[in-house]
Design an enzyme around this catalytic site. Structure first.
Site, PDB file in Angstrom:
ATOM      1  N   ASP A   1     -10.342  -7.362 -19.722  1.00 39.31           N
ATOM      2  CA  ASP A   1     -11.567  -6.870 -19.096  1.00 39.31           C
ATOM      3  C   ASP A   1     -12.786  -7.355 -19.886  1.00 39.31           C
ATOM      4  OD1 ASP A   1     -12.961  -5.404 -17.175  1.00 39.31           O
ATOM      5  OD2 ASP A   1     -12.955  -3.571 -18.371  1.00 39.31           O
TER       6      ASP A   1
ATOM      7  N   HIS B   1     -21.001   1.949 -16.709  1.00 40.95           N
ATOM      8  CA  HIS B   1     -19.945   2.312 -17.639  1.00 40.95           C
ATOM      9  C   HIS B   1     -20.342   3.609 -18.337  1.00 40.95           C
ATOM     10  CE1 HIS B   1     -19.331  -2.258 -17.704  1.00 40.95           C
ATOM     11  NE2 HIS B   1     -18.254  -1.752 -17.155  1.00 40.95           N
TER      12      HIS B   1
ATOM     13  N   HIS C   1     -16.610  -1.567 -11.227  1.00 41.13           N
ATOM     14  CA  HIS C   1     -16.619  -1.138 -12.618  1.00 41.13           C
ATOM     15  C   HIS C   1     -17.359   0.197 -12.716  1.00 41.13           C
ATOM     16  CE1 HIS C   1     -15.358  -4.965 -14.809  1.00 41.13           C
ATOM     17  NE2 HIS C   1     -15.238  -5.229 -13.506  1.00 41.13           N
ATOM     18  N   GLY C   2     -17.024   0.981 -13.741  1.00 41.40           N
ATOM     19  CA  GLY C   2     -17.671   2.275 -13.899  1.00 41.40           C
ATOM     20  C   GLY C   2     -17.231   3.267 -12.849  1.00 41.40           C
ATOM     21  N   GLY C   3     -15.921   3.289 -12.537  1.00 41.87           N
ATOM     22  CA  GLY C   3     -15.414   4.171 -11.485  1.00 41.87           C
ATOM     23  C   GLY C   3     -15.304   5.624 -11.887  1.00 41.87           C
TER      24      GLY C   3
ATOM     25  N   ASN D   1     -12.127   0.483 -11.552  1.00 43.48           N
ATOM     26  CA  ASN D   1     -11.896   0.642 -12.986  1.00 43.48           C
ATOM     27  C   ASN D   1     -12.214   2.066 -13.436  1.00 43.48           C
ATOM     28  OD1 ASN D   1     -11.663  -2.108 -12.613  1.00 43.48           O
ATOM     29  ND2 ASN D   1     -13.092  -2.665 -14.235  1.00 43.48           N
ATOM     30  N   VAL D   2     -11.288   2.656 -14.171  1.00 45.79           N
ATOM     31  CA  VAL D   2     -11.457   4.011 -14.695  1.00 45.79           C
ATOM     32  C   VAL D   2     -11.121   4.000 -16.178  1.00 45.79           C
ATOM     33  CG1 VAL D   2     -10.659   6.405 -14.581  1.00 45.79           C
ATOM     34  CG2 VAL D   2     -10.880   5.056 -12.471  1.00 45.79           C
ATOM     35  N   ASN D   3     -12.047   4.463 -16.997  1.00 51.37           N
ATOM     36  CA  ASN D   3     -11.799   4.575 -18.423  1.00 51.37           C
ATOM     37  C   ASN D   3     -12.356   5.890 -18.975  1.00 51.37           C
ATOM     38  OD1 ASN D   3     -10.993   3.802 -21.055  1.00 51.37           O
ATOM     39  ND2 ASN D   3     -13.031   2.978 -21.485  1.00 51.37           N
ATOM     40  N   THR D   4     -13.633   6.136 -18.715  1.00 52.14           N
ATOM     41  CA  THR D   4     -14.306   7.296 -19.314  1.00 52.14           C
ATOM     42  C   THR D   4     -13.604   8.611 -18.982  1.00 52.14           C
ATOM     43  OG1 THR D   4     -16.434   6.163 -19.286  1.00 52.14           O
ATOM     44  CG2 THR D   4     -16.487   8.565 -19.402  1.00 52.14           C
TER      45      THR D   4
END
Length: 286
Positions: free
Chosen positions: A85, A180, A209-211, A231-234
């Site tokens: 990424d 993000h 991005h920033g899902g 995209n999922v991270n946080t």
């Protein structure tokens, strides 16, 4: 099961109006939790390491070898993409390809369009020779990721068309209002631009991005407008941190790592499961 590419998953997802979730690797416990959720939901999944976290995790060779071994040892049967990424250099992307990643993103969004196109084409040429998929970005997704903060710069539709035509990438991350990290207030996605670009790039799946933190109704609308990768991270990180913070507050004498980290992994798995169900990719592994 061998790793697959974005090209093997995203066109089908876009055609059938669902999205495949990308979930970031922040340690190899994240890999285990994400794979477990995907397997239980019978969903394809994208595991991603950001450029900036690669060295923290031991480098692309360690990430690729460890992830593949975990897939094997866990008897994972669903399709899995291992994705770089936000690769900020051509060299980082080619190194990931050589290490065994099945997909890379070259992020030239901060460059003038001609330079973004030129470097993306270099990555695409190398990737295609190794049967690896490529994602590109145009505009600037705002917010904070891995300690780096930037503002939103909305994608220009004409630049999107030029980039795709010149590079033939497999997925496009067009900055359309997502960020993000945590949102300040409700997200304001540019659905008018999204529809315009989607109508003109019918065959190209979009990557959002920033899902994390986007309301469900906006996620569903974004999928309808061509987003096949989200995209999922946080949200995973927040759930992990809150679970461990609460646990240690309630049990200050606790010190055994499995007793502390196990509940954190379960929290990640719960987030991934919810997102898979929201994105509509459950039971799409076949």
């Amino acid at each position: 099961m061998s790793l697959v590419t974005l090209k093997e998953l995203l066109p089908k997802a876009k055609q059938n109006h669902y999205a495949v979730g990308q979930f970031n690797i922040n340690s190899f416990q994240w890999v285990e939790a994400i794979l477990r959720a995907a397997e239980r939901q019978k969903s394809p999944v994208i595991l991603a390491s950001t450029d900036r976290i690669v060295d923290y995790l031991g480098g692309v060779n360690v990430i690729a070898a460890t992830t593949k071994k975990m897939i094997e040892e866990m008897n994972i049967t669903v399709p899995v993409v291992l994705h770089l990424d936000h690769g900020f250099t051509v060299e980082r992307c080619t190194a990931a390809i050589d290490a065994g990643y099945s997909s890379v993103m070259y992020d030239g969004s901060s460059l003038p369009l001609p330079e973004n196109i030129q470097r993306t084409r270099e990555v695409v040429a190398y990737a295609k020779a190794h049967h690896v998929s490529v994602e590109a970005e145009i505009g600037s997704v705002g917010g904070t990721e891995d300690g780096v903060t930037s503002g939103i710069q909305y994608a220009d539709p004409n630049e999107c068309y030029q980039l795709v035509a010149a590079t033939r990438v497999d997925a496009l991350a067009a900055a359309l209002g997502s960020v993000h990290g945590p949102y300040q207030g409700e997200p304001n996605l540019a659905f008018d631009l999204m529809k315009e670009i989607s109508d003109n790039l019918m065959d190209v799946p979009f990557a959002l991005h920033g899902g994390s933190g986007i309301p469900d109704y906006q996620i569903i609308k974004a999928i309808q407008y061509g987003h096949a990768k989200i995209n999922v991270n946080t949200e995973c990180n927040q759930a992990w941190a809150q679970t461990i913070r609460t646990l240690l507050t309630e049990k200050p004498d606790l010190y055994s790592p499995p007793d502390i980290l196990g509940p954190g992994m379960a929290a990640i798995e719960q987030v991934v499961t919810r997102k898979i169900q929201l994105f509509g990719s459950a039971h799409k592994a076949g």
